[in-house]
Design a protein around this motif. Sequence first.
Motif, PDB file in Angstrom:
ATOM      1  N   LYS A   7       0.819  -1.218   0.000  1.00  0.00           N
ATOM      2  CA  LYS A   7       0.000   0.000   0.000  1.00  0.00           C
ATOM      3  C   LYS A   7       0.850   1.264   0.000  1.00  0.00           C
ATOM      4  O   LYS A   7       0.461   2.269  -0.595  1.00  0.00           O
ATOM      5  CB  LYS A   7      -0.968  -0.026   1.173  1.00  0.00           C
ATOM      6  N   ASN A   8       2.011   1.218   0.651  1.00  0.00           N
ATOM      7  CA  ASN A   8       2.899   2.383   0.625  1.00  0.00           C
ATOM      8  C   ASN A   8       3.362   2.683  -0.793  1.00  0.00           C
ATOM      9  O   ASN A   8       3.433   3.846  -1.194  1.00  0.00           O
ATOM     10  CB  ASN A   8       4.112   2.180   1.525  1.00  0.00           C
ATOM     11  N   GLN A   9       3.665   1.633  -1.560  1.00  0.00           N
ATOM     12  CA  GLN A   9       4.100   1.840  -2.940  1.00  0.00           C
ATOM     13  C   GLN A   9       2.979   2.399  -3.798  1.00  0.00           C
ATOM     14  O   GLN A   9       3.205   3.260  -4.645  1.00  0.00           O
ATOM     15  CB  GLN A   9       4.647   0.537  -3.531  1.00  0.00           C
ATOM     16  N   VAL A  10       1.762   1.913  -3.596  1.00  0.00           N
ATOM     17  CA  VAL A  10       0.620   2.435  -4.352  1.00  0.00           C
ATOM     18  C   VAL A  10       0.409   3.913  -4.016  1.00  0.00           C
ATOM     19  O   VAL A  10       0.214   4.740  -4.915  1.00  0.00           O
ATOM     20  CB  VAL A  10      -0.659   1.613  -4.077  1.00  0.00           C
ATOM     21  N   ALA A  11       0.454   4.252  -2.732  1.00  0.00           N
ATOM     22  CA  ALA A  11       0.292   5.651  -2.315  1.00  0.00           C
ATOM     23  C   ALA A  11       1.394   6.511  -2.925  1.00  0.00           C
ATOM     24  O   ALA A  11       1.133   7.599  -3.450  1.00  0.00           O
ATOM     25  CB  ALA A  11       0.317   5.753  -0.794  1.00  0.00           C
ATOM     26  N   ARG A  12       2.611   6.011  -2.874  1.00  0.00           N
ATOM     27  CA  ARG A  12       3.755   6.746  -3.426  1.00  0.00           C
ATOM     28  C   ARG A  12       3.594   6.970  -4.922  1.00  0.00           C
ATOM     29  O   ARG A  12       3.821   8.066  -5.429  1.00  0.00           O
ATOM     30  CB  ARG A  12       5.027   5.965  -3.132  1.00  0.00           C
TER      31      ARG A  12
END
Length: 150
Positions: A7-12
């Motif tokens: 999810k951090n990568q998607v947000a980023r």
Amino acid sequence: MEISINKNQVARICLILASVILLFFGILHLHGTFFSTDLYPSDLGLIEKLKTATIQMDESGIIWKLWIGFNAMFSVGLIFIGSVNLYLSTKHFEFIRGNNPILTLTICSNIFFVWIGNRYMISDFAISMAIPLIFFAIGYLIIQLKRLTT
């Protein structure tokens, strides 16, 4: 086979896409201000009137120069917001992830751009500002949801 989504990568990625879009439109608008006639009135006679008309507040405020100046400042604002968010999203994601005011101000600025676009400008502008708004909002929501679940 299970696919794991970070999810951090998607947000980023959402924040990076939104930033690149703002940066692109800022550069495009700056080009339109100084290097093309895209932002000129279609009535060429009106340009001559704008080059001699002044504002009531100060006679040195020539409407045509103000038009160019406001468009240039707006372009630089988009470039600044896009560049700062792009830098933070790519180089300091943990900082931006933990710093709500930056993302909140960015989203509020984009909401204002969309509102101004709908109220006073052309629909293409409103759409071009709504796209990064959606990406910023998705990135922000993912960050907030992840914060709530951890």
